[in-house]
Design a protein around this motif. Structure first.
Motif, PDB file in Angstrom:
ATOM      1  N   HIS A 150      -5.645  -1.854  11.471  1.00 25.16           N
ATOM      2  CA  HIS A 150      -5.578  -2.857  12.617  1.00 25.16           C
ATOM      3  C   HIS A 150      -5.923  -4.418  11.943  1.00 25.16           C
ATOM      4  O   HIS A 150      -6.042  -5.174  12.901  1.00 25.16           O
ATOM      5  CB  HIS A 150      -6.379  -2.584  13.767  1.00 25.16           C
ATOM      6  N   THR A 151      -5.737  -4.751  10.926  1.00 28.38           N
ATOM      7  CA  THR A 151      -6.211  -5.833   9.959  1.00 28.38           C
ATOM      8  C   THR A 151      -4.899  -6.578  10.250  1.00 28.38           C
ATOM      9  O   THR A 151      -3.899  -6.352  10.469  1.00 28.38           O
ATOM     10  CB  THR A 151      -6.756  -5.898   8.726  1.00 28.38           C
ATOM     11  N   ILE A 152      -4.968  -8.134   9.822  1.00 31.96           N
ATOM     12  CA  ILE A 152      -3.890  -8.817   9.719  1.00 31.96           C
ATOM     13  C   ILE A 152      -3.164  -8.493   8.422  1.00 31.96           C
ATOM     14  O   ILE A 152      -1.850  -8.590   8.557  1.00 31.96           O
ATOM     15  CB  ILE A 152      -4.604 -10.446   9.366  1.00 31.96           C
ATOM     16  N   ALA A 153      -3.905  -7.909   7.513  1.00 26.33           N
ATOM     17  CA  ALA A 153      -2.886  -7.403   6.456  1.00 26.33           C
ATOM     18  C   ALA A 153      -2.116  -6.454   6.619  1.00 26.33           C
ATOM     19  O   ALA A 153      -0.813  -6.362   6.179  1.00 26.33           O
ATOM     20  CB  ALA A 153      -4.026  -7.175   5.297  1.00 26.33           C
ATOM     21  N   MET A 154      -2.433  -5.392   7.488  1.00 25.00           N
ATOM     22  CA  MET A 154      -1.735  -4.300   7.948  1.00 25.00           C
ATOM     23  C   MET A 154      -0.613  -4.602   8.880  1.00 25.00           C
ATOM     24  O   MET A 154       0.594  -4.162   8.783  1.00 25.00           O
ATOM     25  CB  MET A 154      -2.493  -3.231   8.285  1.00 25.00           C
ATOM     26  N   LEU A 155      -0.945  -5.481   9.979  1.00 24.92           N
ATOM     27  CA  LEU A 155      -0.079  -5.866  11.062  1.00 24.92           C
ATOM     28  C   LEU A 155       0.783  -6.549  10.716  1.00 24.92           C
ATOM     29  O   LEU A 155       2.061  -6.554  11.304  1.00 24.92           O
ATOM     30  CB  LEU A 155      -0.892  -6.179  12.284  1.00 24.92           C
ATOM     31  N   GLN A 156       0.845  -7.722   9.738  1.00 23.48           N
ATOM     32  CA  GLN A 156       1.600  -8.594   9.317  1.00 23.48           C
ATOM     33  C   GLN A 156       2.185  -8.367   7.977  1.00 23.48           C
ATOM     34  O   GLN A 156       3.268  -9.144   7.732  1.00 23.48           O
ATOM     35  CB  GLN A 156       1.184 -10.051   9.807  1.00 23.48           C
ATOM     36  N   PHE A 157       1.445  -7.751   7.125  1.00 23.17           N
ATOM     37  CA  PHE A 157       1.946  -7.922   5.615  1.00 23.17           C
ATOM     38  C   PHE A 157       1.773  -6.482   4.993  1.00 23.17           C
ATOM     39  O   PHE A 157       1.534  -6.394   3.864  1.00 23.17           O
ATOM     40  CB  PHE A 157       0.951  -8.717   4.856  1.00 23.17           C
ATOM     41  N   ASN A 158       2.037  -5.380   5.857  1.00 23.87           N
ATOM     42  CA  ASN A 158       2.300  -4.212   5.328  1.00 23.87           C
ATOM     43  C   ASN A 158       1.008  -3.563   4.623  1.00 23.87           C
ATOM     44  O   ASN A 158       1.099  -2.836   3.437  1.00 23.87           O
ATOM     45  CB  ASN A 158       3.659  -3.900   4.477  1.00 23.87           C
ATOM     46  N   GLY A 159      -0.189  -4.030   4.932  1.00 22.39           N
ATOM     47  CA  GLY A 159      -1.192  -3.654   4.313  1.00 22.39           C
ATOM     48  C   GLY A 159      -1.865  -4.455   3.142  1.00 22.39           C
ATOM     49  O   GLY A 159      -2.893  -4.424   2.454  1.00 22.39           O
ATOM     50  N   ASN A 160      -0.957  -5.399   2.759  1.00 21.41           N
ATOM     51  CA  ASN A 160      -1.302  -6.485   1.469  1.00 21.41           C
ATOM     52  C   ASN A 160      -2.449  -7.462   1.749  1.00 21.41           C
ATOM     53  O   ASN A 160      -2.133  -8.223   2.611  1.00 21.41           O
ATOM     54  CB  ASN A 160       0.062  -7.185   1.121  1.00 21.41           C
ATOM     55  N   THR A 161      -3.647  -7.410   1.220  1.00 19.82           N
ATOM     56  CA  THR A 161      -4.816  -8.220   1.446  1.00 19.82           C
ATOM     57  C   THR A 161      -4.210  -9.409   0.603  1.00 19.82           C
ATOM     58  O   THR A 161      -5.568 -10.230   0.726  1.00 19.82           O
ATOM     59  CB  THR A 161      -5.824  -7.582   1.151  1.00 19.82           C
ATOM     60  N   HIS A 162      -3.293  -9.369  -0.323  1.00 24.47           N
ATOM     61  CA  HIS A 162      -3.030 -10.688  -0.929  1.00 24.47           C
ATOM     62  C   HIS A 162      -4.417 -11.225  -1.885  1.00 24.47           C
ATOM     63  O   HIS A 162      -4.889 -12.325  -1.957  1.00 24.47           O
ATOM     64  CB  HIS A 162      -2.754 -12.066  -0.235  1.00 24.47           C
ATOM     65  N   ASN A 163      -5.009  -9.996  -2.386  1.00 25.90           N
ATOM     66  CA  ASN A 163      -6.231 -10.239  -3.270  1.00 25.90           C
ATOM     67  C   ASN A 163      -6.527  -8.868  -3.973  1.00 25.90           C
ATOM     68  O   ASN A 163      -6.597  -7.623  -3.358  1.00 25.90           O
ATOM     69  CB  ASN A 163      -7.616 -10.538  -2.535  1.00 25.90           C
ATOM     70  N   THR A 164      -6.302  -8.943  -5.285  1.00 24.45           N
ATOM     71  CA  THR A 164      -6.153  -7.662  -6.065  1.00 24.45           C
ATOM     72  C   THR A 164      -7.597  -6.907  -5.810  1.00 24.45           C
ATOM     73  O   THR A 164      -7.712  -5.565  -5.632  1.00 24.45           O
ATOM     74  CB  THR A 164      -6.063  -8.002  -7.605  1.00 24.45           C
ATOM     75  N   PHE A 165      -8.691  -7.724  -5.865  1.00 21.83           N
ATOM     76  CA  PHE A 165      -9.994  -7.095  -5.699  1.00 21.83           C
ATOM     77  C   PHE A 165     -10.281  -6.196  -4.379  1.00 21.83           C
ATOM     78  O   PHE A 165     -10.959  -5.277  -4.269  1.00 21.83           O
ATOM     79  CB  PHE A 165     -11.034  -8.176  -6.075  1.00 21.83           C
ATOM     80  N   LEU A 166      -9.819  -7.001  -3.388  1.00 23.82           N
ATOM     81  CA  LEU A 166      -9.990  -6.678  -2.006  1.00 23.82           C
ATOM     82  C   LEU A 166      -9.100  -5.476  -2.049  1.00 23.82           C
ATOM     83  O   LEU A 166      -9.277  -4.490  -1.301  1.00 23.82           O
ATOM     84  CB  LEU A 166      -9.579  -7.394  -0.824  1.00 23.82           C
ATOM     85  N   ASN A 167      -7.731  -5.302  -2.357  1.00 22.48           N
ATOM     86  CA  ASN A 167      -7.092  -4.241  -2.485  1.00 22.48           C
ATOM     87  C   ASN A 167      -7.402  -2.926  -2.960  1.00 22.48           C
ATOM     88  O   ASN A 167      -7.353  -1.813  -2.791  1.00 22.48           O
ATOM     89  CB  ASN A 167      -5.814  -4.680  -3.033  1.00 22.48           C
ATOM     90  N   ILE A 168      -8.374  -3.304  -4.333  1.00 21.79           N
ATOM     91  CA  ILE A 168      -8.940  -2.038  -4.881  1.00 21.79           C
ATOM     92  C   ILE A 168     -10.099  -1.494  -3.937  1.00 21.79           C
ATOM     93  O   ILE A 168     -10.178  -0.229  -3.843  1.00 21.79           O
ATOM     94  CB  ILE A 168      -9.813  -2.369  -6.046  1.00 21.79           C
ATOM     95  N   HIS A 169     -10.639  -2.292  -3.057  1.00 23.12           N
ATOM     96  CA  HIS A 169     -11.619  -1.708  -2.186  1.00 23.12           C
ATOM     97  C   HIS A 169     -11.095  -1.210  -1.029  1.00 23.12           C
ATOM     98  O   HIS A 169     -11.332  -0.141  -0.654  1.00 23.12           O
ATOM     99  CB  HIS A 169     -12.503  -3.076  -1.575  1.00 23.12           C
ATOM    100  N   VAL A 170      -9.781  -1.686  -0.748  1.00 23.73           N
ATOM    101  CA  VAL A 170      -9.137  -0.965   0.532  1.00 23.73           C
ATOM    102  C   VAL A 170      -8.830   0.518   0.151  1.00 23.73           C
ATOM    103  O   VAL A 170      -8.886   1.543   0.937  1.00 23.73           O
ATOM    104  CB  VAL A 170      -7.589  -1.733   0.726  1.00 23.73           C
TER     105      VAL A 170
END
Length: 391
Positions: free
Chosen positions: A284-304
């Motif tokens: 339910h984050t901005i990343a998922m609701l508006q950008f298909n889960g993309n956090t626009h950050n490689t390191f946060l993406n690893i954590h996801v």
């Protein structure tokens, strides 16, 4: 008496290594030009070919460090899949494939000319798209022009680390053309990182020059790069009709949009110690609701997808390699690793992307490996293969 003639073709593993690496670097660019089922099929076929090539050519070079990292990723990924729900088991298999596929890039039979050729091939495709859709317009169908710099910097850093490892003459034309193409892409992160790569390589090449003219040129390049950075937002506003920028504006996100995405996800990650270790709920984050889960950050993406354990392992390995690069005077490697890590800070360029093997190549880089060893094509072998094919 009958004579039976049998022709036997010996697999040239060096040729296979170069073919797989060429496919890898070209595919990360062409992949963005497809959509939907075609894109998914293209990715799977490329992945299977690259993985098969790595198994055939480099299986004996798998190290304990690689196995431990792969095991840590898979175990944390399973926990994330079961209790957090951010990732899929298929994603974790892909990550493991990327880890072992990085062996192709570290293979001594890889010709650096093949990697440089891939850089120019990608530039050619991007320039063709610019001529087709119009300058400063969206090049890719699947993503924004921010990935122009990603798809050029990934093979470029591999090429320049090979040049350094093999003590070859350092040429700046490739970095210069990468920088020019990134300027046309108008991505702030890409312009910054390609400028850093070009300026850093220029300084490394001429730092021991005896003439003050070379040092003066280096200083001027650094000054120009620094002066260009404040101008980038002006360029962005001028071409704000681009789909990528209008998309952010329509969703109420301005120039600080990435910070909003990061902070929104970090709130989920800090909800409990379990989420800190194995990944925050990204549903339910901005990343998922508006950008298909993309956090626009490689390191946060690893954590996801895998939580903090693989992330810490990668950060520790990166820091260790930076120290070793200084110790062994591998300044180009140090520069290339810094460029890639910096580029990954504002976009998701690793983990589930085809460029992920480059990250692992840099992490498993061998500083004490013998230099000067490289693969040379054998014309007589090529002639034999053609003769057998014709028969």
């Amino acid at each position: 008496m009958k004579m039976v003639l049998k022709s036997r073709v010996t697999l040239d593993r060096g040729l296979l290594v170069n073919a797989c690496v060429l496919l890898l670097f070209i595919s990360i660019n062409v992949y963005e030009l497809a959509e939907g089922a075609v894109q998914d099929l293209f990715r799977k076929v490329s992945l299977l070919i690259i993985f098969a090539g790595a198994l055939v050519c480099c299986f004996r070079k798998i190290s304990l460090k690689m196995v431990l990292l792969a095991a840590a990723c898979f175990i944390t990924g399973l926990i994330n899949h079961k209790y957090v729900g951010n990732t899929l088991i298929s994603n974790q298999i892909i990550i493991i494939i990327y880890i072992f596929a990085s062996l192709l890039l570290a293979d001594a039979r890889l010709d650096e000319k093949v990697v440089r050729f891939a850089v120019y091939m990608n530039i050619a495709v991007i320039m063709f798209r610019f001529m087709t859709v119009g300058m400063f317009q969206r090049v890719y169908l699947a993503s924004s022009n921010n990935f122009i710099s990603v798809n050029l910097l990934l093979p470029a850093v591999v090429y320049y680390t090979l040049v350094e490892k093999r003590n070859l003459p350092l040429e700046l034309y490739t970095a210069f053309f990468v920088w020019c193409t990134c300027l046309l892409g108008l991505g702030r992160g890409g312009i910054l990182c390609s400028s850093l790569l070009l300026a850093g390589l220029w300084y490394i090449k001429y730092k021991e020059g005896k003439t003050t003219k070379k040092l003066l040129i280096t200083c001027l390049v650094l000054m120009i790069v620094t002066a260009l950075i404040p101008v980038i937002p002006v360029l962005v506003s001028r071409f704000s009709t681009l789909e990528v920028f209008s998309m952010f504006q329509e969703k109420g996100l301005e120039s600080n949009s990435r910070e909003n995405i990061w902070q929104n996800y970090l709130k989920q990650a800090k909800k409990s110690p379990f989420n800190m270790i194995f990944g925050g709920d990204n549903s339910h984050t901005i990343a998922m609701l508006q950008f298909n889960g993309n956090t626009h950050n490689t390191f946060l993406n690893i954590h996801v997808h895998n939580g903090i354990i693989p992330l810490l392992m990668i950060l520790v390995m990166s820091a260790k390699n930076l120290v070793l690069s200084v110790k062994h005077h591998k300044w180009i490697y140090c520069l290339c690793l810094a460029v890639i890590l910096l580029r990954g800070f504002t976009d998701m360029i690793f983990w589930l992307n085809l460029g992920t093997p480059v990250l692992f190549y840099l992490l498993f880089y061998q500083f004490r490996e013998k230099s000067g060893i490289r693969y040379e094509y054998k014309p007589e072998l090529i002639r034999k293969l053609l003769a057998v094919a014709n028969s």
